[in-house]
Design an enzyme around this catalytic site. Structure first.
Site, PDB file in Angstrom:
ATOM      1  N   GLY A  16       0.818  -1.209   0.000  1.00 36.23           N
ATOM      2  CA  GLY A  16       0.000   0.000   0.000  1.00 36.23           C
ATOM      3  C   GLY A  16       0.848   1.252   0.000  1.00 36.23           C
ATOM      4  O   GLY A  16       1.750   1.408  -0.823  1.00 36.23           O
ATOM      5  N   GLY A  59       4.420   4.088   8.619  1.00 34.56           N
ATOM      6  CA  GLY A  59       4.610   5.373   9.302  1.00 34.56           C
ATOM      7  C   GLY A  59       4.602   5.131  10.799  1.00 34.56           C
ATOM      8  O   GLY A  59       4.853   4.019  11.251  1.00 34.56           O
ATOM      9  N   LYS A 112      -2.050   4.573  10.951  1.00 40.94           N
ATOM     10  CA  LYS A 112      -2.717   3.278  10.742  1.00 40.94           C
ATOM     11  C   LYS A 112      -4.077   3.385  11.421  1.00 40.94           C
ATOM     12  O   LYS A 112      -4.284   4.289  12.245  1.00 40.94           O
ATOM     13  CB  LYS A 112      -1.893   2.127  11.320  1.00 40.94           C
ATOM     14  CG  LYS A 112      -1.769   2.167  12.841  1.00 40.94           C
ATOM     15  CD  LYS A 112      -1.092   0.920  13.358  1.00 40.94           C
ATOM     16  CE  LYS A 112      -1.065   0.899  14.869  1.00 40.94           C
ATOM     17  NZ  LYS A 112      -0.447  -0.300  15.416  1.00 40.94           N
ATOM     18  N   CYS A 164       7.489   4.643  15.403  1.00 38.54           N
ATOM     19  CA  CYS A 164       8.479   3.588  15.662  1.00 38.54           C
ATOM     20  C   CYS A 164       9.287   3.189  14.426  1.00 38.54           C
ATOM     21  O   CYS A 164      10.497   3.392  14.389  1.00 38.54           O
ATOM     22  CB  CYS A 164       7.777   2.372  16.249  1.00 38.54           C
ATOM     23  SG  CYS A 164       6.824   2.761  17.729  1.00 38.54           S
TER      24      CYS A 164
HETATM   25  C1  UGA Z   1       5.500  -1.206  15.784  1.00 38.12           C
HETATM   26  C2  UGA Z   1       5.771  -2.712  15.938  1.00 38.12           C
HETATM   27  O1  UGA Z   1       4.832  -3.457  15.178  1.00 38.12           O
HETATM   28  C3  UGA Z   1       5.706  -3.146  17.399  1.00 38.12           C
HETATM   29  O2  UGA Z   1       6.069  -4.521  17.524  1.00 38.12           O
HETATM   30  C4  UGA Z   1       6.685  -2.297  18.198  1.00 38.12           C
HETATM   31  O3  UGA Z   1       6.666  -2.635  19.577  1.00 38.12           O
HETATM   32  C5  UGA Z   1       6.308  -0.832  18.026  1.00 38.12           C
HETATM   33  O4  UGA Z   1       6.396  -0.483  16.635  1.00 38.12           O
HETATM   34  C6  UGA Z   1       7.290  -0.015  18.833  1.00 38.12           C
HETATM   35  O5  UGA Z   1       8.470  -0.012  18.514  1.00 38.12           O
HETATM   36  O6  UGA Z   1       6.888   0.540  19.873  1.00 38.12           O
HETATM   37  P1  UGA Z   1       3.314   0.332  15.634  1.00 38.12           P
HETATM   38  O7  UGA Z   1       4.227   1.486  15.401  1.00 38.12           O
HETATM   39  O8  UGA Z   1       2.191   0.480  16.589  1.00 38.12           O
HETATM   40  O9  UGA Z   1       4.158  -0.960  16.161  1.00 38.12           O
HETATM   41  O10 UGA Z   1       2.730   0.000  14.214  1.00 38.12           O
HETATM   42  P2  UGA Z   1       2.412  -1.275  13.301  1.00 38.12           P
HETATM   43  O11 UGA Z   1       1.074  -1.792  13.589  1.00 38.12           O
HETATM   44  O12 UGA Z   1       3.524  -2.257  13.327  1.00 38.12           O
HETATM   45  O13 UGA Z   1       2.361  -0.567  11.866  1.00 38.12           O
HETATM   46  C7  UGA Z   1       3.448   0.255  11.439  1.00 38.12           C
HETATM   47  C8  UGA Z   1       3.179   0.799  10.049  1.00 38.12           C
HETATM   48  O14 UGA Z   1       3.326  -0.225   9.075  1.00 38.12           O
HETATM   49  C9  UGA Z   1       1.777   1.385   9.841  1.00 38.12           C
HETATM   50  O15 UGA Z   1       1.892   2.594   9.133  1.00 38.12           O
HETATM   51  C10 UGA Z   1       1.056   0.336   9.012  1.00 38.12           C
HETATM   52  O16 UGA Z   1       0.068   0.870   8.196  1.00 38.12           O
HETATM   53  C11 UGA Z   1       2.218  -0.203   8.177  1.00 38.12           C
HETATM   54  N1  UGA Z   1       2.021  -1.590   7.689  1.00 38.12           N
HETATM   55  C12 UGA Z   1       1.933  -2.626   8.548  1.00 38.12           C
HETATM   56  C13 UGA Z   1       1.970  -1.813   6.320  1.00 38.12           C
HETATM   57  O17 UGA Z   1       2.062  -0.874   5.499  1.00 38.12           O
HETATM   58  N2  UGA Z   1       1.831  -3.091   5.868  1.00 38.12           N
HETATM   59  C14 UGA Z   1       1.754  -4.155   6.706  1.00 38.12           C
HETATM   60  O18 UGA Z   1       1.642  -5.301   6.214  1.00 38.12           O
HETATM   61  C15 UGA Z   1       1.792  -3.913   8.084  1.00 38.12           C
END
Ligand code: UGA
Length: 427
Positions: free
Chosen positions: A243, A247, A310, A250
């Site tokens: 996609g 962002g 997200k 983290c």
């Molecule tokens: C992330 C990690 O997943 C956690 O394990 C970690 O503890 C956390 O950072 C941290 O360091 O505190 P988070 O930032 O809440 O967690 O976000 P995610 O749910 O992992 O998503 C991160 C980004 O990746 C979002 O923008 C989401 O849209 C994107 N994403 C995720 C994708 O574009 N494709 C995917 O398949 C999965």
């Protein structure tokens, strides 16, 4: 145990909640007066449903103070403060430094660092802490925003980076109900486990996004490609959603910090650079798709659905949706934005924010779905088509909408790494 949890972000609040539920005596330390007042009123300073409910139930049993000095003799000081990026990409450790300084006034205690830090951070602070008679544990968190509480109640792993193995047991005792693998390693190894995990997940996202661009050129469907790849147990299905890229507070920061660390050690990380470059390119790529369809974007009305990085959060830090809005504003487009929860960041003054998703698309020539909130998937495509103006171009930058239904309603649908209504067709 008596615990001081420093920092009332998602990590600090989820940790405080879990430790209080386990029967520990928890004091939350938050220096920001605004956050402090919000918490004392029983509310969270950010949007997170599960945590909000837990906080309402727990706020009576978790004391909140503005300084570590107000916590009487904590056994552990659990550090959950922010480590934002410096202009160089390295992590700013000033807030951890302040916690270490404040520990000078404590009796013998242990600093347990949950904040994400570059490898070497523990070794940097250890001599000062040892001189004060304190111990140190690197205890990284792996929780996601939006599910911080669930991830803390049922963690997928517990890591303790220690010099003294006895300290690992004190940390594991914080989670009496957790049934998950536990790993005791040295401090620097624990730090690298955390930041490398985030970098690896970011790498998967950039990889699948590159494959999505390729899939379009060869006529494949990236969703089905990810499904097929994910069936290999060595690969697995997670973090292969193509996609608009990643962002949040983290992934972008941690990939940058790791790259900056490598650089400072005379090692240029081509891998991390490629992960960042690909991710940075995606909002621009979507902008170019709009230009390819609409021509010059100046004065053209374009709606964006979703601003949070997200779904499930009001956090717009390093949001790709916001980056896209910036690109469109810079081209002079009339940008109308909607998000069910997140507000429009102040610097996006060229965009107009709407409380109603349908109002945001009123007479818009194009709509970009930038954050895949379930609310958008449930929108009636006929109502969307009625509101929009020709060519009613819908750029589904998260591959979240039911393509066929939207095309049938007279909308010109385009996803990422897939072709219109053919998307998601099983064979
Ligand atoms: C992330 C990690 O997943 C956690 O394990 C970690 O503890 C956390 O950072 C941290 O360091 O505190 P988070 O930032 O809440 O967690 O976000 P995610 O749910 O992992 O998503 C991160 C980004 O990746 C979002 O923008 C989401 O849209 C994107 N994403 C995720 C994708 O574009 N494709 C995917 O398949 C999965």
């Amino acid at each position: 145990m008596r615990l001081a949890v420093v920092g009332a972000g998602p990590v600090g609040l989820a940790s405080a909640a879990v430790y209080a539920l386990a029967g520990h005596r928890v004091t939350l330390v938050e220096r920001d007066p605004g956050r402090l007042a919000t918490l004392r009123a029983g509310r969270l300073p950010f949007h997170e449903d599960g945590l909000q409910r837990a906080w309402v139930n727990l706020s009576g049993s978790v004391e909140i103070v503005s300084a570590l000095a107000a916590v009487p003799a904590p056994d552990l000081v659990v550090c959950c403060v922010g480590t934002p990026s410096l202009p160089t990409g390295a992590s700013d450790l000033a807030q951890i430094d302040a916690v270490v300084t404040a520990m000078a006034d404590l009796e013998r205690s242990v600093l347990v660092v949950r904040s994400t830090v570059p490898p070497g951070t523990g070794q940097y602070f250890l001599p000062r802490l040892r001189a004060m008679g304190h111990g140190y544990v690197s205890h990284p968190e792996f929780l996601q925003e939006g599910t911080a509480l669930q991830d803390s109640v049922a963690p997928n792993r517990l890591i303790a980076g220690v010099e003294d193995p006895a300290l690992a047991e004190s940390v594991f005792a914080l989670y009496p109900g957790a049934h998950c693998p536990r790993l005791v390693v040295d401090v620097t190894t624990a730090e690298l486990v955390k930041i490398a995990s985030n970098a690896h997940l970011a790498m998967r996202i950039s990889f699948i996004n590159e494959m999505a661009l390729l899939a379009e050129r060869v006529g494949a469907d990236i969703g089905r490609v990810a499904d097929g790849m994910g069936l290999d147990p060595r690969i697995g299905p997670a973090y292969l959603r193509a996609g608009l890229g990643y962002g949040g507070s983290c992934f972008p920061k941690d990939v940058r910090a790791l790259a900056a660390l490598s650089q400072s050690l005379g090692m240029h990380s081509q891998m991390l650079q490629a992960v960042m470059d690909l991710n940075a390119r995606l909002p621009l790529e979507m902008t170019q798709r709009l230009e390819a369809r609409l021509g010059d974007l100046a004065g053209r009305r374009i709606a964006i659905w979703g601003l949070a990085f997200k779904p499930g959060t009001d956090d717009t830090r390093e949001s790709q949706a916001v980056r896209l809005a910036e690109c469109l504003c810079a081209r002079g487009a009339e940008v109308r934005v909607h998000d069910p929860v997140a507000g429009c960041p102040g610097h996006l003054d060229g965009a107009t924010s709407y409380d109603d998703a349908l109002e945001a698309i009123e007479r818009a020539e194009a709509l970009v779905l930038a954050t895949e909130w379930p609310d958008y998937r449930q929108m009636e495509p006929a109502s969307v088509a009625e509101r929009m103006a020709a060519p009613r171009f819908v750029l589904d930058a998260r591959n979240a909408l039911p393509a066929r239904a939207w095309e049938s309603a007279g909308l010109e649908y385009r996803g990422v790494g897939r072709q219109g209504a053919r998307a998601g067709v099983g064979v």
